[in-house]
Motif scaffolding. Structure first.
Motif, short mmCIF file in Angstrom:
data_model
loop_
_atom_site.label_atom_id
_atom_site.label_comp_id
_atom_site.label_asym_id
_atom_site.label_seq_id
_atom_site.Cartn_x
_atom_site.Cartn_y
_atom_site.Cartn_z
N UNK A 1 0.83 -1.19 0.00
CA UNK A 1 0.00 0.00 0.00
C UNK A 1 0.87 1.24 0.00
N UNK A 2 0.55 2.20 -0.83
CA UNK A 2 1.29 3.47 -0.89
C UNK A 2 0.61 4.44 0.07
N UNK A 3 1.38 5.03 0.98
CA UNK A 3 0.82 5.88 2.04
C UNK A 3 1.38 7.30 1.96
N UNK B 1 -1.53 16.10 7.86
CA UNK B 1 -2.84 15.75 8.40
C UNK B 1 -2.72 14.41 9.14
N UNK B 2 -3.74 14.05 9.87
CA UNK B 2 -3.76 12.74 10.52
C UNK B 2 -3.91 11.70 9.43
N UNK B 3 -2.99 10.73 9.33
CA UNK B 3 -3.05 9.74 8.25
C UNK B 3 -4.29 8.87 8.33
N UNK B 4 -4.73 8.41 7.16
CA UNK B 4 -5.84 7.48 7.08
C UNK B 4 -5.40 6.10 7.55
N UNK B 5 -6.34 5.30 7.99
CA UNK B 5 -6.02 3.93 8.40
C UNK B 5 -5.74 3.07 7.16
N UNK B 6 -4.81 2.15 7.28
CA UNK B 6 -4.54 1.21 6.20
C UNK B 6 -5.69 0.21 6.16
N UNK B 7 -6.25 -0.06 4.98
CA UNK B 7 -7.36 -1.02 4.92
C UNK B 7 -6.97 -2.39 5.47
N UNK B 8 -7.90 -3.03 6.16
CA UNK B 8 -7.63 -4.35 6.76
C UNK B 8 -7.22 -5.36 5.69
N UNK B 9 -7.80 -5.24 4.50
CA UNK B 9 -7.44 -6.18 3.44
C UNK B 9 -5.98 -6.02 3.05
N UNK B 10 -5.42 -4.82 3.16
CA UNK B 10 -4.01 -4.62 2.85
C UNK B 10 -3.13 -5.23 3.93
N UNK B 11 -3.52 -5.07 5.18
CA UNK B 11 -2.71 -5.63 6.27
C UNK B 11 -2.61 -7.14 6.14
#
Length: 150
Positions: free
Chosen positions: A3-5, A18-28
Motif C-alpha cells: 500500500x502506498x501511504x 494531516x492525521x493519516x488514514x487507516x490502512x485497509x484491513x485487506x491490505x494488512x
C-alpha cells in the motif's frame, strides 16, 4: 501488493501534515506475503487494489503548504504523542519529558492571575518529574563499557 501511504510523509514535501488514514484491513492481510505459496490467480485476487491503482490520479492529497513550525497542540502531533514510540534512548526521553513538562506548566499558567490548590499540586508534580529528568540526564545509562566490534 504494498500500500502506498503518501499521507504519512507530507511534511517531507513542505505540506501541512494531516492525521493519516487507516490502512485497509485487506491490505494488512497481504503485508509480508510474497505469493510463492503456489499458483494463484493474483489479478483476480487483487482486483480491488488494481482498481485503486488505476484510479490513483483521482486520489491526490491536497493540503496547504506548511508555514512555520507545527504547534505543540496540532492535531497531528497530539495523535502522534498518543500512538507512537517517541523516544529511542533514555536521554531522548528525558529531553522530551522536560519539554512536555514546561509546555504543560505554560498551558496551566497562561492567562491566569491566580492558581487554585489543585493547580499548584499539579504544577508541583510536573516540577518533580522535570527534576527527575534532569537527574536522569546526568546519569550514565550504559551498564557495560563499549567493546570493539569483532
Amino acid at each position: 501488493v504494498e500500500w502506498h501511504l503518501p499521507d504519512r510523509c507530507l511534511r517531507q514535501f513542505g505540506r501541512e501534515q494531516c492525521i493519516p488514514l487507516e490502512v485497509p484491513a485487506s491490505q494488512r492481510a497481504f503485508h509480508g506475503r510474497d505469493g510463492r505459496q503456489g499458483t494463484r490467480d493474483w489479478p483476480t485476487k487483487l482486483q480491488e487494489f488494481i482498481a485503486i491503482w488505476e484510479n490513483r490520479q483521482l486520489q491526490d492529497i491536497v493540503t496547504p503548504n506548511q508555514v512555520g513550525r507545527m504547534g505543540y497542540h496540532d492535531p497531528y502531533l497530539d495523535r502522534y504523542r498518543q500512538t507512537s514510540v517517541r523516544y529511542m534512548t533514555p536521554e531522548g526521553a528525558a529531553d522530551g519529558a522536560l519539554v512536555d513538562g514546561v509546555e504543560r506548566v505554560k498551558d496551566i499558567t497562561t492567562g491566569r492571575n491566580e492558581l487554585g490548590n489543585e493547580d499548584v499540586g499539579y504544577i508541583r508534580r510536573i516540577a518533580n518529574g522535570l527534576l527527575g529528568c534532569i537527574r536522569a540526564q546526568r546519569r550514565d545509562h550504559r551498564r557495560y563499557p563499549p567493546r570493539a566490534a569483532p
